[in-house]
Design a protein around this motif. Structure first.
Motif, mmCIF file in Angstrom:
data_model
loop_
_atom_site.group_PDB
_atom_site.id
_atom_site.type_symbol
_atom_site.label_atom_id
_atom_site.label_comp_id
_atom_site.label_asym_id
_atom_site.label_seq_id
_atom_site.Cartn_x
_atom_site.Cartn_y
_atom_site.Cartn_z
ATOM 1 N N VAL A 56 -3.900 -2.488 4.334
ATOM 2 C CA VAL A 56 -4.741 -3.756 3.756
ATOM 3 C C VAL A 56 -6.133 -3.810 4.555
ATOM 4 N N ASP A 81 4.195 -2.095 10.957
ATOM 5 C CA ASP A 81 4.452 -1.750 9.832
ATOM 6 C C ASP A 81 3.092 -1.898 8.510
ATOM 7 N N ARG A 82 2.376 -3.111 8.823
ATOM 8 C CA ARG A 82 1.083 -3.430 8.097
ATOM 9 C C ARG A 82 0.123 -3.262 8.875
ATOM 10 N N ASN A 98 3.157 -6.799 -0.796
ATOM 11 C CA ASN A 98 3.553 -5.269 -1.669
ATOM 12 C C ASN A 98 4.045 -5.154 -2.734
ATOM 13 N N ILE A 141 -2.480 -11.364 4.559
ATOM 14 C CA ILE A 141 -1.609 -10.478 5.225
ATOM 15 C C ILE A 141 -0.343 -10.943 5.560
ATOM 16 N N LYS A 156 3.786 3.081 5.843
ATOM 17 C CA LYS A 156 3.146 1.888 6.578
ATOM 18 C C LYS A 156 2.437 1.192 5.337
ATOM 19 N N GLU A 157 1.890 0.043 5.466
ATOM 20 C CA GLU A 157 1.253 -0.582 4.483
ATOM 21 C C GLU A 157 -0.302 -0.809 5.202
#
Length: 147
Positions: free
Chosen positions: A58, A14-15, A132, A126, A55-56
């Motif tokens: 970074v 997801d990240r 978020n 993270i 999704k995230e």
């Protein structure tokens, strides 16, 4: 680059974190190739390209210079956020939510202790659900409602 395997890995998480040294104000060439090969039309963007929506995203980057050199009037004239706009737009194009990046400054002169501290900070960064802003806002609103 095994495109199918890389896309499979993206679907499982997801990240998504891209960790790299900031290289001539961009990603290293292999990461650019990865982006070109893996984030394909019809899969990551464009017609039916919705696989990464929600999704995230970074960035975890290291730069050689001090933080003060990455600002208006500094040696590099621009902030890291300004210099990473193409990657932020990649997140937008693919339907991912771009989150606050992690930056290790002074990498060329960092001591072992500073590198270790940075690594710990990276992991905390993270893993932080409140990275978020939607999650952070929800938490704040819940706290306000409880008062």
């Amino acid at each position: 680059i095994d495109v199918e395997k890389e896309q499979e890995l993206l679907l499982k998480h997801d990240r998504i974190v891209f960790q790299f040294p900031f290289y001539w104000y961009s990603t290293p060439p292999l990461m650019k190739k990865w982006l070109d090969d893996v984030l394909t039309f019809g899969w990551a963007y464009g017609t039916n390209g919705t696989q990464l929506h929600g999704k995230e995203f970074v960035l975890a980057i290291s730069v050689g210079g001090p933080q003060k050199s990455y600002r208006a009037g500094g040696y590099n004239n621009y902030t890291i956020s300004e210099l990473t706009k193409p990657l932020q737009q990649t997140a937008n194009l693919t339907g991912m939510k771009f989150l606050t990046h992690f930056v290790q400054y002074n990498s060329v002169v960092a001591t072992k202790k500073e590198i270790s501290e940075s690594a710990e900070g990276l992991v905390q960064h993270i893993k932080d659900p409140a990275l978020n802003p939607d999650v952070a806002l929800k938490r704040i609103l819940n706290e306000m409602a409880e008062k």
